[in-house]
Design a protein around this motif. Structure first.
Motif, short mmCIF file in Angstrom:
data_model
loop_
_atom_site.label_atom_id
_atom_site.label_comp_id
_atom_site.label_asym_id
_atom_site.label_seq_id
_atom_site.Cartn_x
_atom_site.Cartn_y
_atom_site.Cartn_z
N GLU A 355 104.77 24.69 118.24
CA GLU A 355 105.22 25.99 118.78
C GLU A 355 104.06 26.56 119.87
O GLU A 355 104.64 27.11 120.89
CB GLU A 355 105.11 27.30 117.74
N ILE A 356 102.77 26.30 119.57
CA ILE A 356 101.79 26.87 120.70
C ILE A 356 102.20 25.82 121.94
O ILE A 356 101.93 26.03 123.05
CB ILE A 356 100.33 26.54 119.93
N PHE A 357 102.20 24.24 121.67
CA PHE A 357 102.49 23.48 122.73
C PHE A 357 103.70 23.54 123.49
O PHE A 357 103.62 23.95 124.80
CB PHE A 357 102.72 21.95 122.07
N ALA A 358 104.81 24.30 122.78
CA ALA A 358 106.05 24.50 123.48
C ALA A 358 105.68 25.91 124.31
O ALA A 358 106.59 25.90 125.48
CB ALA A 358 107.09 24.77 122.41
N ASN A 359 104.94 26.80 124.08
CA ASN A 359 104.63 27.82 124.79
C ASN A 359 103.63 27.63 125.87
O ASN A 359 103.55 28.26 126.87
CB ASN A 359 104.30 28.90 123.90
#
Length: 370
Positions: A355-359
Motif C-alpha cells: 500500500e505504501i509502495f502503491a502510493n
C-alpha cells in the motif's frame, strides 16, 4: 558454478533451490524452472530434457548461458541484468526478478497487477543494492528490517536463530504469492496459507507435529464436505472413492487410472489411501498429483492446467520441507509451530508495504503504518 551463485542471498537465500525442490517434490525434473521458461518464452513445448536444463541440474550453467537461453540480452526492459552482474554478486534476487519480469509480460491485465510487478522487482533491487553497498556487519540489521525479526544474531549459529530467520523468509515469499493471488482473482478467499500452518496434535495419546501438507489435506476434505451439504460429514474413505469416480469420469484421466480401481461399485482405495498417508507424513505433493488427486474434486483436470491456485502447492511443500529439516536439526515441534504462527503478521507486513509502495513508489523496510 552459476547454480551455486544464484542460490545465495538474504531475503532470497536459496530461492531457486528451495522453490525448485518444492515444485518437483524431490524428483530430478526441475518443474519450477521449466514452467517459468514455458511461461516466459510462451512455448509449451519446452521440456526438462533439453540440454539447458540438463546442464542446470549438473551445475554447468553460467551467467552467459542463463541470459542467452532466456533471451534477456534481447529485452530492452531488462538489459540491465547483464550489466548489473558485472558489479553485483549473483543471488536468488536474480532468478526472482527474472521470474517476475516473465510474469509481467503476460499477466499485466489490471492496474493493481502492474503496480505489484514493480513492487516485487523493488524487492530484488533492495537485495542487489545491499550486496553492492553494505558489508557483513550490517546483515543482522538488514534481516531485522526486511523480514520482521525482532532480534537476530546469525553469528550465534543456534537452531533458534536459524529457525526464526529461515521461517520468516519462506513465509515472506508465501505472503507475496498469496497477495498476488488475491489481486489476480480479486478475492481474499482464493488462497489462505494461515489455514494450513503446522499444529501439535494428539495421536494415540502422544503429541506430534502435524505438517503443513497434513493440514492442507484436512482443508481439502473440509472444503469438499462443505460443498456436499446434503450428505453426512465426508469420511476419508468416501473422499477416496469420490476421487476415483471423478478420475474415471474425466476424459483426460480415464486411461491413467489404475485398472484395479475401475470399479464403479466398490473401487479399491488402498493405493490412494497409502498416497495420502505419505503426504500426511510429510512427503511433498507434485503439481501433477495435486491436479489428479486433489483439484479433481472441484474441477476437471483440463481446467486446472496452468492455474495459479495449483501453484500454491509449491508453498505448501516449501513449508513442509522446512518443518522436516528443522525437526532433523532437533528443533522442538512446539518451537516450529511457534515460528510459523507469525504468518499473519508477515502477510500484514507485505500488504502494508504494498500500500505504501502503491502510493509513493518506494519500498519501505520497517513499516506497520505510513
Amino acid at each position: 558454478m552459476f547454480e551455486a551463485e544464484v542460490n545465495g542471498g538474504l531475503i532470497f537465500n536459496q530461492f531457486p533451490k528451495l522453490m525448485t525442490l518444492s515444485s518437483r517434490s524431490g524428483t530430478t525434473d526441475s518443474e519450477f524452472i521449466v514452467k517459468f521458461a514455458r511461461s516466459y518464452k510462451g512455448d509449451d513445448n519446452i521440456t526438462a530434457d533439453q540440454q539447458f536444463f540438463r546442464n542446470f541440474r549438473n551445475g554447468a550453467v553460467d551467467v552467459e548461458a542463463f541470459i542467452a537461453f532466456f533471451g534477456l540480452n534481447n529485452e530492452d526492459r531488462i538489459n540491465f541484468i547483464h550489466e548489473d552482474l558485472g558489479k553485483s554478486k549473483p543471488g536468488g534476487w536474480l532468478v526472482f526478478r527474472s521470474i517476475v519480469l516473465g510474469m509481467k509480460r503476460h499477466l499485466s491485465d489490471t492496474k493493481e497487477l502492474e503496480v505489484y510487478w514493480h513492487f516485487l522487482i523493488a524487492h530484488a533491487e533492495v537485495e542487489r543494492e545491499f550486496y553492492d553497498t553494505s558489508d557483513e556487519t550490517q546483515i543482522n540489521q538488514y534481516l531485522k528490517d526486511w523480514l520482521a525479526i525482532d532480534e537476530i544474531n546469525l553469528e550465534k549459529k543456534t537452531v533458534g536463530e536459524f529457525t526464526r530467520y529461515i521461517v520468516n523468509m519462506v513465509m515472506y515469499w508465501a505472503a507475496l504469492f498469496e497477495f498476488f493471488i488475491e489481486l489476480y482473482f480479486q478475492s481474499k478467499d482464493a488462497c489462505n496459507f494461515a489455514s494450513i500452518l503446522p499444529k501439535l496434535v494428539q495421536t494415540r495419546g502422544a503429541e506430534r507435529l502435524s505438517f503443513t501438507t497434513e493440514q492442507f489435506l484436512e482443508g481439502v476434505k473440509e472444503r469438499y464436505s462443505s460443498i456436499n451439504k446434503g450428505s453426512p460429514k465426508v469420511s476419508w474413505e468416501h473422499l477416496f472413492k469420490e476421487i476415483i469416480r471423478k478420475q474415471i469420469l474425466d476424459p483426460d484421466l480415464e486411461t491413467r487410472v489404475e485398472s484395479h480401481s475401475l470399479s464403479h461399485v466398490a473401487p479399491d482405495t488402498r493405493a490412494i489411501k497409502k498416497r495420502f498417508q505419505r503426504w500426511r507424513d510429510g512427503d511433498l505433493i507434485s503439481l501433477p498429483d495435486a491436479r489428479m488427486y486433489l483439484a479433481i474434486l472441484f474441477a476437471s483436470y483440463e481446467d486446472t492446467q496452468n492455474h495459479f491456485q495449483i501453484d500454491a502447492v509449491v508453498f505448501i511443500n516449501l513449508f513442509t520441507h522446512i518443518q522436516k529439516e528443522l525437526l532433523k536439526a532437533k528443533m522442538p515441534p512446539e518451537g516450529i509451530v511457534g515460528a510459523f504462527s507469525d504468518y499473519s503478521d508477515i502477510k500484514n507486513l507485505v500488504v502494508n508495504r504494498y500500500e505504501i509502495f502503491a502510493n509513493t513508489g518506494k519500498l519501505r523496510s520497517q513499516t506497520v503504518s505510513t
